[in-house]
Design a protein around this motif. Structure first.
Motif, PDB file in Angstrom:
ATOM      1  N   LYS A 784       0.833  -1.201   0.000  1.00  0.00           N
ATOM      2  CA  LYS A 784       0.000   0.000   0.000  1.00  0.00           C
ATOM      3  C   LYS A 784       0.871   1.255   0.000  1.00  0.00           C
ATOM      4  CE  LYS A 784      -3.537  -2.424   2.691  1.00  0.00           C
ATOM      5  NZ  LYS A 784      -4.283  -2.465   3.967  1.00  0.00           N
ATOM      6  N   ILE A 785       0.426   2.262  -0.750  1.00  0.00           N
ATOM      7  CA  ILE A 785       1.167   3.516  -0.890  1.00  0.00           C
ATOM      8  C   ILE A 785       0.277   4.665  -0.441  1.00  0.00           C
ATOM      9  CG2 ILE A 785       2.331   5.085  -2.513  1.00  0.00           C
ATOM     10  CD1 ILE A 785       2.840   2.646  -4.300  1.00  0.00           C
ATOM     11  N   ASP A 796       3.703   0.753   2.767  1.00  0.00           N
ATOM     12  CA  ASP A 796       3.528  -0.119   3.940  1.00  0.00           C
ATOM     13  C   ASP A 796       4.016   0.573   5.204  1.00  0.00           C
ATOM     14  OD1 ASP A 796       2.512  -2.026   2.240  1.00  0.00           O
ATOM     15  OD2 ASP A 796       4.432  -3.064   2.008  1.00  0.00           O
ATOM     16  N   ASN A 797       3.704   1.882   5.316  1.00  0.00           N
ATOM     17  CA  ASN A 797       4.046   2.712   6.492  1.00  0.00           C
ATOM     18  C   ASN A 797       5.549   2.914   6.677  1.00  0.00           C
ATOM     19  OD1 ASN A 797       1.450   3.407   7.434  1.00  0.00           O
ATOM     20  ND2 ASN A 797       1.209   1.359   8.326  1.00  0.00           N
ATOM     21  N   GLU A 798       6.342   2.609   5.676  1.00  0.00           N
ATOM     22  CA  GLU A 798       7.772   2.904   5.698  1.00  0.00           C
ATOM     23  C   GLU A 798       8.086   3.911   4.597  1.00  0.00           C
ATOM     24  OE1 GLU A 798      10.067  -0.622   5.415  1.00  0.00           O
ATOM     25  OE2 GLU A 798       9.377  -1.454   7.318  1.00  0.00           O
ATOM     26  N   LYS A 799       9.061   4.785   4.852  1.00  0.00           N
ATOM     27  CA  LYS A 799       9.369   5.851   3.891  1.00  0.00           C
ATOM     28  C   LYS A 799       9.782   5.279   2.541  1.00  0.00           C
ATOM     29  CE  LYS A 799      13.218   7.960   3.290  1.00  0.00           C
ATOM     30  NZ  LYS A 799      14.458   8.729   3.333  1.00  0.00           N
ATOM     31  N   LEU A 800       9.154   5.796   1.501  1.00  0.00           N
ATOM     32  CA  LEU A 800       9.552   5.460   0.136  1.00  0.00           C
ATOM     33  C   LEU A 800      10.451   6.559  -0.422  1.00  0.00           C
ATOM     34  CD1 LEU A 800       9.263   3.602  -2.358  1.00  0.00           C
ATOM     35  CD2 LEU A 800       7.295   4.992  -3.028  1.00  0.00           C
ATOM     36  N   ILE A 801       9.987   7.800  -0.348  1.00  0.00           N
ATOM     37  CA  ILE A 801      10.784   8.945  -0.808  1.00  0.00           C
ATOM     38  C   ILE A 801      10.278  10.192  -0.084  1.00  0.00           C
ATOM     39  CG2 ILE A 801       9.277   9.340  -2.806  1.00  0.00           C
ATOM     40  CD1 ILE A 801      11.739  10.360  -4.331  1.00  0.00           C
ATOM     41  N   ASP A 806      15.502  13.322   0.658  1.00  0.00           N
ATOM     42  CA  ASP A 806      16.115  12.540  -0.420  1.00  0.00           C
ATOM     43  C   ASP A 806      16.433  13.476  -1.580  1.00  0.00           C
ATOM     44  OD1 ASP A 806      15.907   9.995   0.863  1.00  0.00           O
ATOM     45  OD2 ASP A 806      13.756  10.076   0.479  1.00  0.00           O
ATOM     46  N   PHE A 807      17.641  13.350  -2.110  1.00  0.00           N
ATOM     47  CA  PHE A 807      18.106  14.304  -3.116  1.00  0.00           C
ATOM     48  C   PHE A 807      18.578  13.578  -4.380  1.00  0.00           C
ATOM     49  CE2 PHE A 807      19.011  16.111   1.092  1.00  0.00           C
ATOM     50  CZ  PHE A 807      18.181  17.219   1.030  1.00  0.00           C
ATOM     51  N   PRO A 808      18.334  14.185  -5.545  1.00  0.00           N
ATOM     52  CA  PRO A 808      18.752  13.565  -6.799  1.00  0.00           C
ATOM     53  C   PRO A 808      20.238  13.807  -7.069  1.00  0.00           C
ATOM     54  CG  PRO A 808      17.687  15.660  -7.238  1.00  0.00           C
ATOM     55  CD  PRO A 808      17.594  15.442  -5.753  1.00  0.00           C
TER      56      PRO A 808
END
Length: 865
Positions: A784-785, A796-801, A806-808
């Motif tokens: 889930k997002i 899933d309640n964990e950081k994606l971005i 978070d930097f490119p």
């Protein structure tokens, strides 16, 4: 008996006259010796023990065999050796005021041996005692030093509250402690001057220099004497530096500084900052900090976030420190800003040198001659700086003397191939002017604009004449990724003095969500454009027709073509897709693709319009040594093709840019798919992108948001990821995700889907595909997002971005792009020169040429039919 017990015995012996039970160690010598009594002066034979391990000399009478009288040699020394009749005598003298003892031995040889042993033991004890005292002293010094540092950290000095910020406070503390904290800093230049740059923030520098004389007063005068501004101007090639206002309350000064960096293609920069002078621990500090003030000149505005000068002197030397974070607002390639700051900092060495020379030469003509000499010297130092930067294999900086500030890399060629370029009069004029700029005194600023116009015109003629073609054709273009050091990647953390995405253009609209445009200058330009469009085009534009064919005024444009902007949006690829390629888990790969997908739409954000690409226009660059190429392959509809060659993955994309104008909004879409192909194991993933909207184009606040849905499709493995922006409550309930009534909220899921769902995508295609039928298409919800896209997205309640954490990766431009590269467009070049009239004229010329080309192609196509 251990050592601690032994020392306890020593203490007991000093404080207690009673004999103690002494337990000798194994390393002992025994024998018999004469002891002279203190009462009657008689000699009495007694047994003795010398304990080498415990440094003890002890005597014991023949009657009291169990009790020893120990003499701990740490308190004694051997003195008064004499030869008296039949015996050799000597004394054990107490150093602490205790009892002394006189000893004698009839055998002289044996006496000398015992004296030597006792002297060695006393000496060892003394050395050990000194060592312990030294240790204690060091401990105490560390304690005192730490206490001093604690005082430093608590700010034991007066400074105006405006300057009391973390960066300035830490800089002062480091200079006072002589702890310069160079972790994450890299030495990038060394020539009587050390310049260190923060590897994670290329706007932050630390500079050190040491002079062989006490010149503190001269340096401070040059930095703070606002009535003698000609001194500082000569040091760092500033055209002007003057005090605007003195703030009597906190004894600070508002300074206006105009910087000019000896190159006709590097325009002047205006800096306004407050400056304050204070003295701490015999160290002179000059602190500087940017102040928000309207521009007083027409120059580009730089930003001095903070600057801390430290001047420390002794009888024979002067140390100068300069810690700073500043922005020169480079206009072209990503690291131009860093390069310009280095170029400026490289001239700090002249603060002292110029001061000395100025004292020696009081006459104006001599002073002018000296300034000229130092400008020549600055050029040599600049060249050394450039060479040192070029030698850095991890970074590609380009010489602005050779390439100009618009990043047009036309004239970097090897010596043996230079003559091949000088073929006609135009080429010869360009080459000669470039050589003159590199060797002669910089041109005066009053004729700079004419020179820029002349240079741009001649340079473009050179490209159009075909002479540059031979140079670019001979370059072997990189088609495959090269090795990279992940630990030293250059990340994009800031742009235009702000967040790498928000810049100084956006803030989050807290009430309803989304990004609110706050840049007043850009807002004013866009409002003027709306009026222009309404009067010029009329009500027909309100019907939702594409505006890519409308000749929009360049005042609302940014200094990029869409080919460059699309490529600039790929900055998260080396971070997430390279990580995905190393995994065998197909679902983990899709998670990383989702992070890249969000990163793409983050990076594409801008409140300004890009230049419409011309048919056949190209763009070339690199991400972390991975090449990326883009070409505009269709004019109508406007479609660009992109290829990026990553490590164990590849990106192929065709994107069509569509922008539709409504009564109070603009909706922009990149229609198409990005195809990501992974190796080992083989997996193909298709990505579509959500459209973005800008509301409030004619009235109200301008707020940017994303709309509708975006997808990730793995056809072979029958996986579809669907994410909906601003979902309704029913949609959230289906995925069992909490609902939030915010326009920038999103939710969705990675799902295993049915064959029918895959067939539906095949049938409808990416243009018409509307998403999953939640009741019929989904077999299993895998992940889930959810999240606020302007903040953080979770899976899933964990950081994606996270948009904040978070930097490119920074993009580097190709050194020898082919002549069709977007950076060679005349309308873009004039825009970078801020000559919007010329830019508008060239833009309309190119649009007319493109429409004529389109007609010719259509006519040719009809003939073929």
């Amino acid at each position: 008996m251990n050592i601690s017990n032994f020392f306890q015995e020593c203490v007991n012996t000093i404080t207690d006259s009673r004999p103690i039970l002494y337990q000798p160690s194994m390393d002992i010598q025994e024998g018999e010796i004469l002891v002279k009594g203190k009462t009657f002066g008689r000699w009495e034979a007694k047994k003795f023990i010398i304990d080498n391990e415990k440094r003890v000399f002890a005597t014991m009478s023949s009657k009291e065999k169990q009790n020893l009288k120990p003499y701990f040699l740490q308190e004694y020394q051997v003195e008064n050796k004499e030869k008296k009749k039949d015996k050799t005598t000597f004394d054990l003298i107490s150093k602490t005021g205790g009892k002394c003892i006189t000893l004698g031995i009839e055998n002289e040889q044996k006496a000398n041996e015992i004296i030597r042993i006792l002297q060695d033991l006393c000496k060892k004890v003394e050395e050990k005692q000194k060592q312990e005292e030294k240790i204690q002293k060091n401990i105490q010094e560390k304690i005192n030093k730490q206490n001093y540092y604690n005082i430093i950290d608590q700010i034991d000095y007066d400074i105006p509250s405006f300057f009391d910020i973390t960066e300035i406070r830490d800089s002062i503390a480091q200079i006072r402690k002589s702890q310069l904290n160079l972790e994450n800093f890299k030495l990038i230049f060394e020539n009587k001057l050390l310049i260190y740059r923060n590897e994670h923030n290329h706007h932050q520098f630390k500079v050190f220099s040491e002079f062989d004389s006490n010149c503190k007063d001269d340096i401070i005068q040059n930095l703070t004497d606002y009535n003698k501004i000609n001194l500082w101007n000569a040091f760092i090639n500033t055209q002007e530096s003057r005090m605007i206002k003195e703030l009597h309350e906190d004894k600070s000064f508002l300074i206006l500084e105009i910087r000019e960096l000896s190159n006709i293609f590097i325009f002047k920069r205006e800096f306004q900052y407050l400056q304050h002078h204070l003295k701490i621990d015999n160290i002179e500090f000059i602190v500087q900090k940017q102040i928000d003030q309207k521009s007083l000149t027409k120059n580009y505005q730089g930003s001095l976030k903070y600057g801390v000068w430290g001047i420390q002197t002794s009888e024979k030397s002067t140390k100068v420190y300069y810690f700073s974070e500043q922005f020169m607002q480079g206009l072209s390639y990503p690291d131009e800003d860093s390069y310009l700051i280095q170029l400026f900092l490289n001239q700090i060495i002249n603060v002292n040198q110029r001061s000395k020379r100025n004292i020696q030469n009081n006459q104006k003509n001599k002073q002018d001659e000296t300034i000229f000499q130092y400008q020549q010297q600055n050029q040599n130092q600049d060249q050394q700086l450039i060479e040192s930067i070029k030698s850095d294999n991890n970074e590609k900086f380009f010489d602005c003397e050779e390439l100009d500030a618009m990043n047009d890399k036309l004239f970097i060629v090897q010596n043996d191939s230079t003559q091949n370029i000088i073929k006609d009069e135009v080429s010869r004029n360009v080459y000669e002017q470039n050589a003159r700029r590199m060797t002669a005194q910089p041109l005066q600023m009053d004729d700079t604009l004419d020179n820029v116009r002349d240079w741009v015109d001649k340079k473009m003629k050179l490209v159009l004449s075909g002479d540059y073609n031979s140079c670019s054709i001979n370059v072997k273009h990189q088609l495959y990724p090269k090795e990279s050091d992940i630990q030293h990647r250059q990340l994009l953390t800031q742009q235009e003095g702000g967040h790498y995405i928000f810049k100084k253009d956006f803030i989050r609209e807290e009430k309803n969500g989304g990004l609110k445009v706050i840049n007043e200058e850009k807002l004013a330009a866009q409002k003027a454009v709306i009026k222009f469009l309404l009067t010029r085009i009329g009500a027909s534009l309100m019907m939702g027709k594409s505006i890519t064919s409308v000749s929009m005024p360049v005042s609302i444009f940014e200094a990029r073509s869409n080919t460059e902007r699309v490529c600039n949006s790929m900055g998260f690829a080396p971070i997430y897709l390279e990580n995905a390629a190393q995994s065998q888990d197909i679902y983990y790969r899709i998670k990383q693709c989702a992070a890249f997908q969000f990163g793409f739409i983050f990076m594409y954000l801008s409140c300004e319009k890009p230049f419409n690409p011309i048919l056949g226009e190209t763009f070339q660059g690199f991400y972390d040594n991975c090449p990326i190429y883009c070409e505009q392959i269709s004019h109508h509809p406007p479609i660009c093709a992109i290829q990026m060659f990553g490590r164990q993955y590849r990106i192929d994309a065709q994107l069509e840019l569509i922008a539709n104008f409504n009564s109070n909004s603009v909706v922009g879409r990149n229609i198409g798919t990005l195809k990501i192909t992974f190796e080992n194991p083989h997996q193909v993933v298709l990505i579509t992108l959500a459209p973005g909207s800008l509301n409030g184009t004619t009235y109200g606040d301008k707020v940017m948001n994303y709309l509708e849905k975006q997808f990730i499709i793995d056809i072979k493995n029958k996986i579809i990821t669907e994410v909906t922006f601003n979902p309704d409550k029913k949609y959230c309930q289906f995925f069992d995700i909490e609902y939030q009534n915010q326009l920038d909220y999103l939710c969705g899921a990675i799902c295993d889907v049915t064959d029918a769902a895959i067939q539906k995508f095949h049938k409808e295609g990416y243009r018409k595909y509307k998403g999953l039928d939640l009741k019929q298409d989904i077999k299993n919800i895998k992940h889930k997002i959810k999240g606020i896209w302007v903040n953080e997205i979770k899976i899933d309640n964990e950081k994606l971005i996270s948009i904040h954490n978070d930097f490119p990766v920074k993009m580097q431009l190709a050194q020898y792009p082919i002549p069709s590269d977007a950076n060679f467009r005349m309308d873009l070049l004039w825009w970078k020169l801020k000559d919007f009239d010329q830019s508008q004229q060239w833009k309309e010329k190119l649009e007319i040429l493109q429409r004529q080309d389109r007609k010719l192609r259509e006519q040719k196509g009809k003939k073929k039919k």
